[in-house]
Motif scaffolding. Structure first.
Motif, PDB file in Angstrom:
ATOM      1  N   ARG A  23      11.082 -16.716  74.036  1.00 11.35           N
ATOM      2  CA  ARG A  23      11.515 -16.803  75.447  1.00 11.35           C
ATOM      3  C   ARG A  23      13.038 -16.655  75.543  1.00 11.35           C
ATOM      4  N   ASN A  24      13.752 -17.298  74.639  1.00 10.83           N
ATOM      5  CA  ASN A  24      15.217 -17.208  74.671  1.00 10.83           C
ATOM      6  C   ASN A  24      15.688 -15.776  74.424  1.00 10.83           C
ATOM      7  N   ARG A  25      15.004 -15.062  73.523  1.00 13.94           N
ATOM      8  CA  ARG A  25      15.361 -13.656  73.286  1.00 13.94           C
ATOM      9  C   ARG A  25      15.075 -12.812  74.527  1.00 13.94           C
ATOM     10  N   ALA A  26      13.984 -13.135  75.221  1.00 17.29           N
ATOM     11  CA  ALA A  26      13.661 -12.404  76.449  1.00 17.29           C
ATOM     12  C   ALA A  26      14.735 -12.624  77.516  1.00 17.29           C
ATOM     13  N   ILE A  27      15.216 -13.855  77.628  1.00 15.41           N
ATOM     14  CA  ILE A  27      16.278 -14.151  78.600  1.00 15.41           C
ATOM     15  C   ILE A  27      17.546 -13.368  78.255  1.00 15.41           C
ATOM     16  N   SER A  28      17.892 -13.315  76.988  1.00 14.72           N
ATOM     17  CA  SER A  28      19.073 -12.556  76.559  1.00 14.72           C
ATOM     18  C   SER A  28      18.906 -11.074  76.884  1.00 14.72           C
ATOM     19  N   PHE A  29      17.714 -10.531  76.637  1.00 11.56           N
ATOM     20  CA  PHE A  29      17.432  -9.124  76.931  1.00 11.56           C
ATOM     21  C   PHE A  29      17.565  -8.860  78.427  1.00 11.56           C
ATOM     22  N   LEU A  30      17.007  -9.754  79.231  1.00 10.61           N
ATOM     23  CA  LEU A  30      17.076  -9.592  80.687  1.00 10.61           C
ATOM     24  C   LEU A  30      18.516  -9.589  81.186  1.00 10.61           C
ATOM     25  N   LYS A  31      19.309 -10.514  80.694  1.00  7.90           N
ATOM     26  CA  LYS A  31      20.703 -10.611  81.142  1.00  7.90           C
ATOM     27  C   LYS A  31      21.510  -9.385  80.721  1.00  7.90           C
ATOM     28  N   LYS A  32      21.162  -8.816  79.586  1.00  6.65           N
ATOM     29  CA  LYS A  32      21.907  -7.660  79.075  1.00  6.65           C
ATOM     30  C   LYS A  32      21.425  -6.349  79.684  1.00  6.65           C
ATOM     31  N   ASN A  33      20.102  -6.206  79.885  1.00 11.32           N
ATOM     32  CA  ASN A  33      19.533  -4.906  80.238  1.00 11.32           C
ATOM     33  C   ASN A  33      18.940  -4.801  81.632  1.00 11.32           C
ATOM     34  N   GLY A  34      18.705  -5.943  82.286  1.00  8.96           N
ATOM     35  CA  GLY A  34      18.148  -5.900  83.632  1.00  8.96           C
ATOM     36  C   GLY A  34      16.632  -5.910  83.665  1.00  8.96           C
ATOM     37  N   SER A  35      16.085  -6.047  84.875  1.00  6.57           N
ATOM     38  CA  SER A  35      14.651  -6.258  85.047  1.00  6.57           C
ATOM     39  C   SER A  35      13.824  -4.998  84.839  1.00  6.57           C
ATOM     40  N   GLU A  36      14.321  -3.841  85.261  1.00  4.11           N
ATOM     41  CA  GLU A  36      13.519  -2.620  85.160  1.00  4.11           C
ATOM     42  C   GLU A  36      13.300  -2.212  83.706  1.00  4.11           C
ATOM     43  N   LYS A  37      14.342  -2.273  82.916  1.00  2.00           N
ATOM     44  CA  LYS A  37      14.208  -1.928  81.502  1.00  2.00           C
ATOM     45  C   LYS A  37      13.308  -2.947  80.799  1.00  2.00           C
ATOM     46  N   PHE A  38      13.410  -4.207  81.196  1.00  2.00           N
ATOM     47  CA  PHE A  38      12.541  -5.232  80.611  1.00  2.00           C
ATOM     48  C   PHE A  38      11.076  -4.940  80.925  1.00  2.00           C
ATOM     49  N   ALA A  39      10.784  -4.632  82.186  1.00  2.00           N
ATOM     50  CA  ALA A  39       9.410  -4.350  82.591  1.00  2.00           C
ATOM     51  C   ALA A  39       8.827  -3.179  81.801  1.00  2.00           C
ATOM     52  N   THR A  40       9.621  -2.141  81.637  1.00  2.00           N
ATOM     53  CA  THR A  40       9.161  -0.947  80.926  1.00  2.00           C
ATOM     54  C   THR A  40       8.856  -1.252  79.460  1.00  2.00           C
ATOM     55  N   ILE A 100      14.067 -14.447  84.932  1.00  2.00           N
ATOM     56  CA  ILE A 100      14.802 -15.404  84.105  1.00  2.00           C
ATOM     57  C   ILE A 100      14.331 -16.835  84.387  1.00  2.00           C
ATOM     58  N   ALA A 101      14.197 -17.176  85.670  1.00  2.00           N
ATOM     59  CA  ALA A 101      13.802 -18.542  86.035  1.00  2.00           C
ATOM     60  C   ALA A 101      12.404 -18.876  85.524  1.00  2.00           C
ATOM     61  N   PHE A 102      11.472 -17.943  85.624  1.00  2.00           N
ATOM     62  CA  PHE A 102      10.118 -18.213  85.142  1.00  2.00           C
ATOM     63  C   PHE A 102      10.053 -18.238  83.618  1.00  2.00           C
ATOM     64  N   THR A 103      10.875 -17.431  82.951  1.00  2.00           N
ATOM     65  CA  THR A 103      10.919 -17.498  81.490  1.00  2.00           C
ATOM     66  C   THR A 103      11.399 -18.876  81.046  1.00  2.00           C
ATOM     67  N   GLU A 104      12.408 -19.394  81.718  1.00  2.00           N
ATOM     68  CA  GLU A 104      12.883 -20.749  81.414  1.00  2.00           C
ATOM     69  C   GLU A 104      11.814 -21.793  81.708  1.00  2.00           C
ATOM     70  N   ALA A 105      11.119 -21.626  82.839  1.00  2.00           N
ATOM     71  CA  ALA A 105      10.088 -22.595  83.228  1.00  2.00           C
ATOM     72  C   ALA A 105       8.912 -22.581  82.251  1.00  2.00           C
ATOM     73  N   MET A 106       8.543 -21.397  81.781  1.00  2.00           N
ATOM     74  CA  MET A 106       7.465 -21.309  80.779  1.00  2.00           C
ATOM     75  C   MET A 106       7.892 -21.968  79.475  1.00  2.00           C
ATOM     76  N   ARG A 107       9.112 -21.692  79.062  1.00  2.00           N
ATOM     77  CA  ARG A 107       9.644 -22.265  77.819  1.00  2.00           C
ATOM     78  C   ARG A 107       9.654 -23.787  77.858  1.00  2.00           C
ATOM     79  N   ASP A 108       9.980 -24.329  79.001  1.00  2.00           N
ATOM     80  CA  ASP A 108      10.199 -25.777  79.112  1.00  2.00           C
ATOM     81  C   ASP A 108       8.987 -26.550  79.632  1.00  2.00           C
TER      82      ASP A 108
END
Length: 255
Positions: A124-141, A176-184
């Motif tokens: 989850r933490n790696r996903a948050i880092s990816f999202l902050k660096k690359n944005g939502s569209e690239k993450f979805a793809t 990002i918020a849901f990734t944190e919520a799932m993690r916690d």
């Protein structure tokens, strides 16, 4: 109170279908067409997905449960059967803890009552880092195709393309918020075990997100438990007709 976008179809016993991470309520459209012949079926977009705005930058599963309880009260959704896919299952269990006997039945679709283990939290933490660096569209793809089994991605190309396009409707803040919520989120196996109503589990033997070993370890907590052979995390597309029948049969049996 945050605005929850949703669509509904049919009349009778209410069934609430809650989508997963990087998904929207419209993912259930084929299920709605079938289930609405016998039930009132309601599909919300969780905050930050589809047409529902994010109501704050940080929230918990408990916060989402309170939000959905208020939404159900506002829209006269009484004593519903609630079934959630993946993240939607985590939300379903938070709702169960909050509402208890005010839910008629619950279902987990490629989901789990267990909390994240250390390895999953790191993911989850790696996903948050990816999202902050690359944005939502690239993450979805990048994220969505991995939910489907590799050996069937060519066959399921149309479903994958649709899922990717729906995932692009997610906001960066919501992801990002849901990734944190799932993690916690906390373990809710005891909440599930204490519920006297019907409980459905649909698991995939090839699910890379919710391992089949984890599903089997909580099998005792369900009144109705199904395993889908050679199926990944997206059984509603991979085994559409079969899973529609499972959900419909469960709802008919207990409504």
């Amino acid at each position: 109170m945050s605005s929850i976008n949703f669509f509904e179809k049919g009349e009778g016993q209410p069934i609430v279908l809650i989508h997963g991470f990087c998904e929207i309520g419209a993912m259930w459209s084929d299920f709605v067409d079938e289930l609405s012949l016998d039930f009132r079926v309601i599909c919300p977009d969780l905050p930050g997905f589809g047409g529902s705005p994010v109501f704050q930058n940080h929230f918990s599963m408990e916060d989402i449960a309170v939000l959905l309880e208020e939404w159900m009260e506002k829209n006269d959704i009484v004593n519903p059967i609630v079934i959630g896919h993946s993240l939607g299952g985590y939300v379903t269990l938070a709702l169960l803890e909050l509402m208890q006997s005010n839910l008629k039945a619950v279902g987990l679709f490629h989901s789990t009552a267990f909390a994240d283990d250390v390895e999953k939290k790191q993911m989850r933490n790696r996903a948050i880092s990816f999202l902050k660096k690359n944005g939502s569209e690239k993450f979805a793809t990048a994220f969505v195709p991995q939910l489907f089994p590799e050996n069937r991605r060519k066959e399921l190309a149309t479903a994958i393309e649709t899922a990717v396009e729906q995932a692009k409707e997610a906001t960066l803040e919501g992801l990002i918020a849901f990734t944190e919520a799932m993690r916690d989120r906390k373990d809710r196996l005891e909440v599930l075990e204490a519920f006297s109503g019907p409980r459905l589990m649909i698991a995939g033997t090839k699910d890379s997100s919710v391992k089949i070993e984890a599903s089997r370890a909580q099998k005792h907590a369900f009144t109705d438990y199904f395993e889908l052979g050679d199926t990944g995390h997206m059984g509603m597309f991979e085994r559409k007709a079969e899973t529609i029948w499972m959900v419909r049969d469960f709802c008919l049996k207990y409504s």
